[in-house]
Design an enzyme around this catalytic site. Structure first.
Site: not given
Length: 301
Positions: A87-90, A92, A110, A159, A212
């Site tokens: 999840a980081a940095p947060g 989404k 995370e 992600d 990404c």
């Protein structure tokens, strides 16, 4: 010298040529061909971040509009137990949290303690307490989570950490260190996370996998591995994105528009040369068989 040893040396020499700036250029120009120059030009231009501000929160959060689209593409109808595995940095997590029902719970995880602290701060500062109270921030290796639990989340966002070529391209240090072996290493980590996340998904579950990265090994080829591993038993399928911007319109600038995306074999890609600088982001919406009926029932209501 034996022919076997000779072949080994030639192979190593070939790998050596595909390293650093020249190797990066050769590798991705072969992937994107005539489009590569326009992608490189887009990488050099700054991607304007979008302000996401939830009413009642202390601070705004700025994120790529492509990230907004990926998080908005996870259907949340009927979702009670939601997981953001890396999840980081947060950013989404904020998009998902601002859309979920008041009865839902979101586990935002995370594996890095330092990044987990940053994630916790984002959740605390960028969401009002009535929403942040629904979120459990944890620090765990998502790749091993499935050893402790299974089929316990009805929605998952993964992600995954990836090659992040846009950042590599713009950083001389990382560009000089680039090689195809890096893609292989990252893809192994991504598969461990993806296969774990799939096992954590309930039979009625839906997951968005995103990166990404530009290379197919980390994107569509991950979906092919998933089909080969689980497809026969679970009859998994892939959904088309149906993002409802009205769910989060109040938290975005008045002129905000979702970026355009391109279809791949199993997912969708947002590339900055055709999306006003947004991305790159790849995402795929993975659906277990029983989830289709759940969505149909909610759509009828």
């Amino acid at each position: 010298m034996s022919s076997k040893k000779s072949k080994g040396k030639k192979s190593q020499a070939g790998e050596g040529k595909l390293s650093g700036r020249e190797g990066f250029e050769a590798y991705y120009s072969s992937l994107f061909q005539d489009r590569w120059p326009s992608l490189k030009e887009a990488f050099q231009n700054e991607n304007k971040a979008v302000e996401f501000h939830v009413s009642g929160a202390e601070k705004s959060y700025f994120l790529d509009s492509a990230s907004v689209l990926a998080a908005l593409s996870l259907p949340l109808q009927g979702a009670q137990n939601i997981l953001d595995l890396c999840a980081a940095p947060g950013g989404k997590t904020l998009v998902i949290a601002s859309r979920m029902s008041s009865e839902a719970k979101l586990s935002s995880n995370e594996r890095s303690p330092e990044r987990k602290r940053r994630l916790a701060a984002v959740v605390s500062e960028c969401l009002p307490s009535n929403i942040s109270d629904q979120i459990l921030v944890s620090c765990s290796d998502g790749a091993t989570w499935c050893r402790r639990q299974s089929e316990c989340f009805d929605r998952i966002l993964l992600d995954a950490p990836c090659s992040s070529e846009r950042h590599v391209f713009n950083d001389e240090k990382y560009l000089s260190q680039w090689s195809p072996s890096r893609i292989k290493t990252v893809a192994m980590e991504e598969w461990a996370l993806l296969s774990s996340a799939y096992r954590l998904l309930t039979p009625q579950g839906i997951m968005v996998y995103s990166t990404c990265a530009l290379c197919p090994q980390e994107n569509d080829e991950m979906m092919e591995r998933l089909i080969k591993k689980f497809g026969q038993s679970d009859s998994l399928s892939f959904l088309e994105p149906a993002p409802d911007l009205s769910e989060i319109r109040a938290f975005l600038p008045a002129d905000f528009e979702l970026p355009s995306y391109e279809k791949t074999k199993y997912g969708f890609q947002i590339l900055p040369d055709r999306a006003s600088g947004a991305g790159p982001i790849y995402f795929s919406i993975i659906c277990k068989q029983k989830a289709i009926e759940v969505l149909k029932n909610f759509n009828k209501q």
